[in-house]
Design an enzyme around this catalytic site. Structure first.
Site, PDB file in Angstrom:
ATOM      1  N   PHE A   1      69.964  34.483  84.685  1.00 25.08           N
ATOM      2  CA  PHE A   1      68.664  34.968  85.128  1.00 25.08           C
ATOM      3  C   PHE A   1      68.740  36.442  85.502  1.00 25.08           C
ATOM      4  O   PHE A   1      67.857  37.233  85.160  1.00 25.08           O
ATOM      5  CB  PHE A   1      68.174  34.148  86.315  1.00 25.08           C
ATOM      6  CG  PHE A   1      66.828  34.566  86.817  1.00 25.08           C
ATOM      7  CD1 PHE A   1      65.695  34.378  86.040  1.00 25.08           C
ATOM      8  CD2 PHE A   1      66.688  35.151  88.064  1.00 25.08           C
ATOM      9  CE1 PHE A   1      64.443  34.769  86.495  1.00 25.08           C
ATOM     10  CE2 PHE A   1      65.448  35.541  88.530  1.00 25.08           C
ATOM     11  CZ  PHE A   1      64.316  35.350  87.742  1.00 25.08           C
TER      12      PHE A   1
ATOM     13  N   ASP B   1      54.442  38.450  85.275  1.00 29.11           N
ATOM     14  CA  ASP B   1      55.200  38.535  84.027  1.00 29.11           C
ATOM     15  C   ASP B   1      54.314  38.217  82.838  1.00 29.11           C
ATOM     16  O   ASP B   1      53.235  37.641  82.973  1.00 29.11           O
ATOM     17  CB  ASP B   1      56.385  37.573  84.064  1.00 29.11           C
ATOM     18  CG  ASP B   1      57.383  37.929  85.148  1.00 29.11           C
ATOM     19  OD1 ASP B   1      57.552  39.137  85.418  1.00 29.11           O
ATOM     20  OD2 ASP B   1      57.976  36.999  85.735  1.00 29.11           O
TER      21      ASP B   1
ATOM     22  N   GLU C   1      60.488  31.261 100.234  1.00 27.17           N
ATOM     23  CA  GLU C   1      59.644  31.164  99.051  1.00 27.17           C
ATOM     24  C   GLU C   1      59.831  29.800  98.409  1.00 27.17           C
ATOM     25  O   GLU C   1      60.952  29.319  98.241  1.00 27.17           O
ATOM     26  CB  GLU C   1      59.995  32.249  98.032  1.00 27.17           C
ATOM     27  CG  GLU C   1      59.142  32.157  96.765  1.00 27.17           C
ATOM     28  CD  GLU C   1      59.506  33.183  95.717  1.00 27.17           C
ATOM     29  OE1 GLU C   1      59.139  34.353  95.916  1.00 27.17           O
ATOM     30  OE2 GLU C   1      60.180  32.815  94.728  1.00 27.17           O
TER      31      GLU C   1
ATOM     32  N   HIS D   1      64.038  37.211 103.619  1.00 26.29           N
ATOM     33  CA  HIS D   1      63.162  36.325 102.852  1.00 26.29           C
ATOM     34  C   HIS D   1      64.022  35.537 101.868  1.00 26.29           C
ATOM     35  O   HIS D   1      64.614  36.101 100.948  1.00 26.29           O
ATOM     36  CB  HIS D   1      62.125  37.148 102.090  1.00 26.29           C
ATOM     37  CG  HIS D   1      61.098  36.321 101.380  1.00 26.29           C
ATOM     38  ND1 HIS D   1      60.144  35.594 102.052  1.00 26.29           N
ATOM     39  CD2 HIS D   1      60.885  36.098 100.050  1.00 26.29           C
ATOM     40  CE1 HIS D   1      59.364  34.975 101.163  1.00 26.29           C
ATOM     41  NE2 HIS D   1      59.800  35.246  99.950  1.00 26.29           N
TER      42      HIS D   1
ATOM     43  N   SER E   1      61.803  34.044 106.419  1.00 25.08           N
ATOM     44  CA  SER E   1      60.685  33.482 105.657  1.00 25.08           C
ATOM     45  C   SER E   1      61.270  32.847 104.409  1.00 25.08           C
ATOM     46  O   SER E   1      62.421  33.107 104.034  1.00 25.08           O
ATOM     47  CB  SER E   1      59.663  34.571 105.300  1.00 25.08           C
ATOM     48  OG  SER E   1      60.283  35.663 104.643  1.00 25.08           O
TER      49      SER E   1
END
Length: 287
Positions: free
Chosen positions: A209, A100, A8, A257, A6
């Site tokens: 990050f 967030d 994102e 994913h 999958s």
């Protein structure tokens, strides 16, 4: 056997970003993903853009799309209105997240009339009977969590509230995910936990990050990228990501994913290396 995969995506905020998103979807749709998810911006700033991206991907490419939904800066009624609008448009999968903090805020603060956390959100969505609900999971401690045991317990409560599966934050070493998966199983969590895979397009950016998210950056990995000429980083990233995924698959993982960052090439090449075939026409349903 090739894994189920999958992807994102995130919603575009400029014309150039729109072209980039549609090219990304166009390139990855032929791999017939089990679903694709579309994120919110920080602080829930892209609700309308997310809705447009979700519905367009579903209609134009015929993909099963899961929309991210958060608790940020919205009342319970507003959040459920957004969810029901998805269901009315034929979108029946959601990724339910607390979200967030809005830009400029140090930490999440619930709206006075909103959902206090992801568990409350999952409970309310489950009560509608309209959705398959996925949630987030953290193989390394969430920045606001005491430890991994607390994250496992929080995931258990989200599953009890109605979540059918979880998608993890990205990680750098397979053991990080496998330890979390085993701890979740020991806690009685039977719902599938999908590892979040991030092919590294920009090592310095990913490293920064990860640090902001409180994730440990392995020294060996930093050394590897530092010692490799920048022109060879893409090949290195594909090799390392493929090795990571193969280890997970050897340990019984069946679903992966991919966080594409709206850049399809690395995810596509890793999936191909794992034996995923392009089984759909490239322009399936695309305008």
């Amino acid at each position: 056997m090739a894994p189920r995969i999958s992807f994102e995506f995130f919603p575009p905020q400029t014309l150039d970003a729109s072209f980039r998103l549609w090219e990304t979807v166009r390139m990855l749709a032929p791999m017939d993903p089990t679903f694709c998810s579309v994120t919110y911006g920080a602080g829930g700033t892209t609700r309308k853009l997310t809705h447009e991206a979700v519905t367009t991907i579903g209609k134009q490419f015929g993909l099963n799309v899961a929309a991210h939904l958060t608790c940020v800066d919205a009342t319970k009624a507003e959040t459920l209105e957004i969810a029901n609008a998805y269901a009315d448009a034929g979108v029946t999968e959601l990724v339910a997240l607390r979200g967030d903090a809005p830009k400029g805020a140090e930490r999440f603060t619930a709206h006075p009339d909103g959902f206090a956390n992801s568990i409350e959100l999952v409970e309310a969505l489950a009560a509608t009977g309209r959705f398959k609900i996925r949630v987030g999971a953290y193989p390394e401690p969430h920045p606001e969590s005491a430890d991994t045991a607390a994250d496992v317990e929080w995931l258990r409560r989200k599953v009890e509230a109605g979540a059918s599966s979880a998608i993890t934050q990205f990680f750098f070493e397979p053991e990080t995910f496998l330890r979390f998966r085993d701890a979740a199983a020991a806690a009685g969590i039977a719902a599938p936990i999908l590892p979040g895979i991030l092919p590294i397009a920009n090592w310095n950016g990913v490293k920064k990050f990860a640090t902001r998210c409180g994730q440990a950056v392995p020294q060996w990995l930093d050394d590897k990228f530092t010692a490799t000429p920048v022109a060879e980083h893409e090949a290195l990233s594909i090799r390392l990501c493929t090795d990571l995924c193969r280890t997970l698959l050897a340990e019984g993982v069946e679903d992966l994913h991919f966080y594409t960052l709206n850049s399809p090439w690395l995810s596509r090449d890793v999936a191909r290396a794992l034996g995923v075939q392009e089984t759909r026409p490239l322009d399936h349903r695309a305008a």
